[in-house]
Scaffold this motif. Structure first.
Motif, PDB file in Angstrom:
ATOM      1  N   SER A  56       3.113   7.900  -2.927  1.00 60.03           N
ATOM      2  CA  SER A  56       2.273   6.568  -1.795  1.00 60.03           C
ATOM      3  C   SER A  56       3.200   5.838  -2.390  1.00 60.03           C
ATOM      4  O   SER A  56       4.407   5.961  -2.605  1.00 60.03           O
ATOM      5  CB  SER A  56       1.127   6.182  -2.923  1.00 60.03           C
ATOM      6  OG  SER A  56       1.590   5.822  -4.303  1.00 60.03           O
ATOM      7  N   ARG A  57       3.102   4.242  -1.536  1.00 58.06           N
ATOM      8  CA  ARG A  57       4.052   3.110  -1.202  1.00 58.06           C
ATOM      9  C   ARG A  57       4.042   2.853  -2.665  1.00 58.06           C
ATOM     10  O   ARG A  57       5.347   2.401  -3.084  1.00 58.06           O
ATOM     11  CB  ARG A  57       2.632   2.169  -0.208  1.00 58.06           C
ATOM     12  CG  ARG A  57       2.523   2.956   1.085  1.00 58.06           C
ATOM     13  CD  ARG A  57       4.437   3.071   1.719  1.00 58.06           C
ATOM     14  NE  ARG A  57       4.128   3.477   2.956  1.00 58.06           N
ATOM     15  CZ  ARG A  57       4.353   4.560   3.374  1.00 58.06           C
ATOM     16  NH1 ARG A  57       4.407   5.029   3.047  1.00 58.06           N
ATOM     17  NH2 ARG A  57       4.171   4.275   5.028  1.00 58.06           N
ATOM     18  N   GLU A  58       2.393   2.875  -3.412  1.00 55.36           N
ATOM     19  CA  GLU A  58       2.732   2.446  -4.913  1.00 55.36           C
ATOM     20  C   GLU A  58       3.938   2.393  -5.676  1.00 55.36           C
ATOM     21  O   GLU A  58       4.468   2.407  -6.213  1.00 55.36           O
ATOM     22  CB  GLU A  58       1.702   2.595  -5.227  1.00 55.36           C
ATOM     23  CG  GLU A  58       1.108   1.358  -6.751  1.00 55.36           C
ATOM     24  CD  GLU A  58       0.024   1.477  -6.654  1.00 55.36           C
ATOM     25  OE1 GLU A  58      -0.937   1.850  -6.541  1.00 55.36           O
ATOM     26  OE2 GLU A  58      -0.310   0.004  -7.943  1.00 55.36           O
ATOM     27  N   LEU A  93       4.202  -3.512  -3.984  1.00 52.01           N
ATOM     28  CA  LEU A  93       4.341  -2.501  -2.526  1.00 52.01           C
ATOM     29  C   LEU A  93       4.045  -2.480  -0.987  1.00 52.01           C
ATOM     30  O   LEU A  93       4.691  -2.157  -0.171  1.00 52.01           O
ATOM     31  CB  LEU A  93       2.609  -1.067  -3.380  1.00 52.01           C
ATOM     32  CG  LEU A  93       1.286  -2.011  -2.464  1.00 52.01           C
ATOM     33  CD1 LEU A  93       0.887  -1.246  -1.613  1.00 52.01           C
ATOM     34  CD2 LEU A  93       0.487  -2.015  -3.695  1.00 52.01           C
ATOM     35  N   GLU A  94       3.596  -3.978  -1.405  1.00 54.43           N
ATOM     36  CA  GLU A  94       3.727  -4.704   0.384  1.00 54.43           C
ATOM     37  C   GLU A  94       5.243  -4.697   0.562  1.00 54.43           C
ATOM     38  O   GLU A  94       5.515  -4.739   1.929  1.00 54.43           O
ATOM     39  CB  GLU A  94       3.271  -6.177   0.154  1.00 54.43           C
ATOM     40  CG  GLU A  94       1.489  -6.141  -0.781  1.00 54.43           C
ATOM     41  CD  GLU A  94       1.624  -6.134  -2.192  1.00 54.43           C
ATOM     42  OE1 GLU A  94       2.547  -5.666  -2.668  1.00 54.43           O
ATOM     43  OE2 GLU A  94       0.275  -7.337  -2.267  1.00 54.43           O
ATOM     44  N   SER A 132       6.583  -1.209   2.112  1.00 55.95           N
ATOM     45  CA  SER A 132       5.295  -1.270   3.545  1.00 55.95           C
ATOM     46  C   SER A 132       6.329  -2.221   4.537  1.00 55.95           C
ATOM     47  O   SER A 132       6.461  -1.659   5.863  1.00 55.95           O
ATOM     48  CB  SER A 132       4.392  -1.699   3.425  1.00 55.95           C
ATOM     49  OG  SER A 132       3.850  -1.746   4.194  1.00 55.95           O
ATOM     50  N   ARG A 133       6.306  -3.419   4.500  1.00 56.65           N
ATOM     51  CA  ARG A 133       7.091  -4.816   4.987  1.00 56.65           C
ATOM     52  C   ARG A 133       8.884  -3.442   5.384  1.00 56.65           C
ATOM     53  O   ARG A 133       8.988  -3.905   6.843  1.00 56.65           O
ATOM     54  CB  ARG A 133       7.371  -6.030   4.462  1.00 56.65           C
ATOM     55  CG  ARG A 133       6.072  -6.377   4.663  1.00 56.65           C
ATOM     56  CD  ARG A 133       6.117  -8.174   4.536  1.00 56.65           C
ATOM     57  NE  ARG A 133       5.422  -8.239   3.111  1.00 56.65           N
ATOM     58  CZ  ARG A 133       3.931  -8.876   3.254  1.00 56.65           C
ATOM     59  NH1 ARG A 133       3.684  -8.984   4.820  1.00 56.65           N
ATOM     60  NH2 ARG A 133       3.891  -9.522   2.145  1.00 56.65           N
ATOM     61  N   PHE A 166       9.425  -0.309   4.549  1.00 54.64           N
ATOM     62  CA  PHE A 166       8.720   0.382   6.223  1.00 54.64           C
ATOM     63  C   PHE A 166       8.653  -0.019   8.261  1.00 54.64           C
ATOM     64  O   PHE A 166       9.832   0.616   8.857  1.00 54.64           O
ATOM     65  CB  PHE A 166       7.823   1.740   5.860  1.00 54.64           C
ATOM     66  CG  PHE A 166       8.451   2.864   4.826  1.00 54.64           C
ATOM     67  CD1 PHE A 166       9.469   2.330   3.806  1.00 54.64           C
ATOM     68  CD2 PHE A 166       7.660   4.021   4.759  1.00 54.64           C
ATOM     69  CE1 PHE A 166       9.717   3.255   2.878  1.00 54.64           C
ATOM     70  CE2 PHE A 166       8.044   4.570   3.479  1.00 54.64           C
ATOM     71  CZ  PHE A 166       8.919   4.160   2.931  1.00 54.64           C
ATOM     72  N   THR A 167       8.362  -0.912   7.621  1.00 51.40           N
ATOM     73  CA  THR A 167       8.003  -1.354   8.843  1.00 51.40           C
ATOM     74  C   THR A 167       9.444  -2.033   9.519  1.00 51.40           C
ATOM     75  O   THR A 167       9.181  -1.902  10.983  1.00 51.40           O
ATOM     76  CB  THR A 167       7.464  -2.548   8.960  1.00 51.40           C
ATOM     77  OG1 THR A 167       5.759  -1.864   8.710  1.00 51.40           O
ATOM     78  CG2 THR A 167       6.575  -3.180  10.335  1.00 51.40           C
ATOM     79  N   THR A 192       5.077   6.877  10.474  1.00 49.20           N
ATOM     80  CA  THR A 192       3.563   6.839   9.972  1.00 49.20           C
ATOM     81  C   THR A 192       2.321   7.480   8.818  1.00 49.20           C
ATOM     82  O   THR A 192       2.897   8.619   9.075  1.00 49.20           O
ATOM     83  CB  THR A 192       2.880   7.901  11.169  1.00 49.20           C
ATOM     84  OG1 THR A 192       3.480   8.723  11.982  1.00 49.20           O
ATOM     85  CG2 THR A 192       2.674   6.347  13.118  1.00 49.20           C
ATOM     86  N   ARG A 231       2.531   8.782   5.597  1.00 46.68           N
ATOM     87  CA  ARG A 231       3.699   9.592   5.107  1.00 46.68           C
ATOM     88  C   ARG A 231       4.611  10.614   5.457  1.00 46.68           C
ATOM     89  O   ARG A 231       5.368  10.940   5.243  1.00 46.68           O
ATOM     90  CB  ARG A 231       2.662  10.315   3.289  1.00 46.68           C
ATOM     91  CG  ARG A 231       2.106   9.341   2.750  1.00 46.68           C
ATOM     92  CD  ARG A 231       2.290  10.549   1.287  1.00 46.68           C
ATOM     93  NE  ARG A 231       1.018   9.394   0.478  1.00 46.68           N
ATOM     94  CZ  ARG A 231       0.979   9.653  -0.338  1.00 46.68           C
ATOM     95  NH1 ARG A 231       1.515  10.844  -0.939  1.00 46.68           N
ATOM     96  NH2 ARG A 231       0.006   8.941  -1.006  1.00 46.68           N
TER      97      ARG A 231
END
Lengths: 253, 253
Positions: A192-194, A204-205, A208-209, A211-212, A223, A225
């Motif tokens: 997971s992202r975590e 974790l945010e 996510s950022r 990756f974006t 998209t 995983r």
DNA sequence: CGAATTCTTGAGTTTCCTCAAACGATGTGG
DNA sequence: CCACATCGTTTGAGGAAACTCAAGAATTCG
């Protein structure tokens, strides 16, 4: 052909000799006699459910494990109950070496996906190693490689910024998938992202950022995983501290 | 008493049998026969000047070293030329295990102070280990402990803030000095603020500010490289995420 | 198909980094 | 022995990176 000889053949095919990850868990290879001795003590291909633990914090060192299919993580629990991800384990990699120093596990080995493992009782392993010098050599080597991975991990954490860490992580994951015979450009993240955040020392945010951002720059396509690496060269550049090139759109070398 | 027997005695006293760090470099101990075999291959007590390197990046694995007096650091050089401090080595600790995986050193072993080391040629060591099972066991153990230290290091770096890292660092350094038979409250830092920074993944100014902060709070007394820990309990509290107690003055339990 | 988890995105704040300058110790040569 | 250069350390001001909190999308799973 007798029943028993058929069974023998099946046994053999399921043993280390024909194991698809042999070059990984025993790099450099060892002689076939030694391999047979090893075969005798290895518990082969035990299935493991997602989330199952191979060992827990404080467990005495009973065995080392080799991932065959699926993926695992090693997590340590700090006194305040926070999880730290010490490493991810792909097929062919040893799990459980953390107990070598004290005789007790300092972390937990958790399956990230449905998986299979080989299990080698530690006392038998060290006994055989004492009798088979080439196996002892291999063991030092394999342990050393696990130290190498730890040091690479340190290298990611010390004074690198978030985007570098993430790029480095994705790149090295690709490399490792290639070693296992899978694609290094397109793969499914088992964690997971975590988990990634706790591995990279980020929130974790922030992962996510990151990756974006890589997606916006056309370096990867992600998209959930599923990850596809579109521009390896650029990913490497970013991993080594390069600024991501201004315009938010894809960029060709 | 003949000359040669006097020499023998001196030899013996200088050997592993009487070594002050033996329990450290060979925890658990091994039999005296095995010790003699080890004695024969150990190069004893070589002096090392401050700044001297035991090995360099890329050097083939020739020997492992044991610090006897003084202190060392292991540094890796990243592709952009930045130094990363992977670890500090106090008396009794092994140096050079980083080459076990690949056969080549991935980092450099640098003396932080004038020091002495014992040197053990690797091929001879692994040969003797193959013949002496108890030594093989000890080796796995010692290597495992070095892995433990790496994982503790990871634990410091992952998601801990600057003051926690610094408190943790000072505390663990005290513990290690105690193991060597020195004071765990009052010691001389063998490394610079910059080394500490590169070990903790911080800017050197942040380390300096951290020290000052701990001093203002009455937890330590620091002048240059001389450190005295005044309040171990509070140091530990801070190391585990506790807020430093508001008023800038010393505080009694 | 709905519930639950996991992931993404936004806004505001904190921490720590960077740049810059002063201070202190240490050692060297006049 | 003192003036001076050098290195390591401390301190300050300003800004950037990443964290926290919060809410809304998307995926997964039963």
């Amino acid at each position: 052909m007798s029943d028993s000889s058929v069974l023998d053949l099946i046994q053999l095919r399921r043993g280390c000799t024909y194991c698809s990850v042999r070059q990984l868990c025993l790099p450099g290879g060892i002689g076939s006699d030694e391999l047979q001795r090893l075969d005798q003590i290895v518990q082969r291909r035990r299935p493991v459910a997602r989330g199952e633990r191979l060992f827990r914090l404080g467990d005495p060192l009973a065995a080392v494990f080799i991932a065959r299919d699926g993926a695992f993580k090693s997590v340590s629990i700090s006194e305040d109950g926070e999880e730290q991800v010490l490493g991810f384990h792909l097929p062919g990699e040893l799990i459980g070496l953390d107990a070598l120093g004290s005789g007790q596990h300092r972390c937990e080995g958790v399956a990230l996906t449905a998986a299979t493992v080989c299990e080698v009782p530690y006392d038998q392993l060290s006994e055989v190693a004492a009798q088979v010098p080439s196996l002892q050599q291999q063991l030092f080597r394999v342990i050393g490689q696990s130290v190498d991975r730890d040091q690479d991990h340190l290298g990611i954490l010390v004074r690198r910024q978030a985007n570098e860490r993430i790029a480095l992580f994705l790149h090295s994951l690709g490399e490792r998938y290639r070693n296992v015979g899978q694609s290094d450009r397109l793969f499914q993240l088992p964690m997971s992202r975590e988990d990634i955040a706790r591995f990279l020392g980020l929130a974790l945010e922030t992962v996510s950022r990151g990756f974006t951002r890589l997606q916006d720059d056309g370096v990867i396509d992600v998209t959930g995983r599923r990850v596809e690496i579109l521009n390896v060269a650029e990913l490497l550049r970013l991993a080594h501290g390069a600024e991501s090139s201004g315009d938010g759109k894809q960029r060709r070398a």
